[in-house]
Design an enzyme around this catalytic site. Structure first.
Site, short mmCIF file in Angstrom:
data_model
loop_
_atom_site.label_atom_id
_atom_site.label_comp_id
_atom_site.label_asym_id
_atom_site.label_seq_id
_atom_site.Cartn_x
_atom_site.Cartn_y
_atom_site.Cartn_z
N ASP A 16 -0.25 -8.72 5.45
CA ASP A 16 -0.16 -10.15 5.32
C ASP A 16 0.85 -10.65 6.35
OD1 ASP A 16 -0.53 -12.72 4.05
OD2 ASP A 16 1.39 -12.42 3.06
N ASP A 18 2.92 -14.36 6.38
CA ASP A 18 4.07 -15.09 5.87
C ASP A 18 4.70 -14.34 4.71
OD1 ASP A 18 5.97 -17.05 5.68
OD2 ASP A 18 4.60 -18.67 5.22
#
Length: 331
Positions: A16, A18
């Site tokens: 991922d 953020d």
């Protein structure tokens, strides 16, 4: 150190963005350096993002700005995955209503499908076989109603991602999932979701890398860990973002991480399998003990949390007292 040793036996890493590599406009300390070591060891990785508003090249350029070594192809967006899925299930030239950004429209067109856009006024939407809905800051009433009318008319419904909000400098604001929910409510049809927590994007990213045993790394249980579980991949929760140790220990099986790390660098520190014995568990020098429902940890934090994950697997979260368990730990 070999690539497999760097990632604990996994042949690739899916990440991922953020909360893992950066938080808002700031880089997560040490993340780029850890990725650089993986790159030097020959370990392939791919960043998987639910954001379908921007091209992968733009996302890759932002990551390079944080010091990450990667090619544009090392990013997969939910828009890319959605376009690929549409192309796999629809005949070439099939008309598709795209309610989303220019980037999403370009991806759907490049996949060989005929892009249709919502009308600017109240006229009926064009006849289409499918609707794909992605985040677009310029979405409005006409776009939403065009999607609703098309789906009521029999078009299949797809969504790049179900994220209800997007982080901004002014706090959380409505994301794609909020608008997708409006369309689903008024059309009466739940969409096929492509991004996390569905497995599709992760599966396609692993195929792109030629990986058979990838590790998914993320900071959210409900999206990152859930998508990994749905895809049948191992997963690691990193504590540089949203969710913490308490959330991991009380997560349902379909969103529970295999391991918890303070940061990306800790993934290179392999741990032995935790051993459970009655009300206690041991992992390396870390220990977890249950007494009257209260969980206590001892020893280095990461192996202690690993022992706790093993000890509490399958337990009712409501029965756990985590008052003495730290929510986060340092590397």
């Amino acid at each position: 150190m070999s690539a497999l040793e760097v990632a604990g036996g996994h042949d690739a890493v899916l990440l991922d963005l953020d909360g893992v590599v950066y938080t808002g406009r700031a880089a997560v300390p040490g993340a780029a350096e850890a990725l650089g070591r993986w790159h030097a060891a020959g370990l392939p990785y791919c960043f998987v993002t639910n954001n379908a508003a921007y091209p992968a090249a733009r996302v890759a350029e932002r990551l390079r700005g944080f010091g990450v070594e990667l090619a544009d192809a090392d990013v997969m967006t939910s828009g890319q995955a959605a376009a690929a899925e549409l192309a796999a299930q629809l005949d070439p030239g099939t008309p598709v209503l795209v309610v989303g950004s220019p980037a999403l429209r370009e991806l759907v067109a490049a996949a060989g499908l005929a892009v249709r856009t919502p009308p600017a006024g109240d006229e009926a939407p064009p006849h289409v076989a499918a609707v794909v809905h992605g985040f677009d800051r310029d979405i409005g009433w006409h776009g939403l109603t065009a999607a609703i009318r098309a789906i009521r008319g029999g078009a299949r419904s797809w969504a790049t991602n179900p994220d209800p909000s997007v982080p901004t400098e002014d706090g959380e604001l409505p994301g794609n999932g909020t608008f997708v929910d409006i369309v689903a409510r008024f059309s009466g049809v739940e969409p096929t979701v492509i991004g996390k927590p569905a497995a599709t994007m992760l599966t396609r990213a692993a195929q792109r890398l030629g990986a058979r045993s990838p590790l998914m790394v993320g900071d959210r249980l409900s999206t990152d860990m859930a998508a990994a579980r749905a895809a049948g991949f191992a997963c690691a929760l990193v504590l540089t973002g949203i969710d913490d140790v308490h959330a991991a220990l009380t997560a349902p099986p379909e969103a529970r991480p295999d391991t918890v790390v303070a940061d990306l660098a800790q993934l290179a520190q392999a741990l032995p399998e935790a051993r459970v014995d009655g009300d206690g568990a041991v992992c390396d020098d870390g220990r977890a003990q249950l007494s009257g429902g209260r969980l206590r940890l001892a020893g280095p934090p990461r192996p202690a949390v690993q022992a706790a994950l093993a000890l509490t697997a399958g337990m009712d979260p409501a029965s756990l007292d985590l008052a003495e368990v730290p929510r986060r730990f340092d590397a």
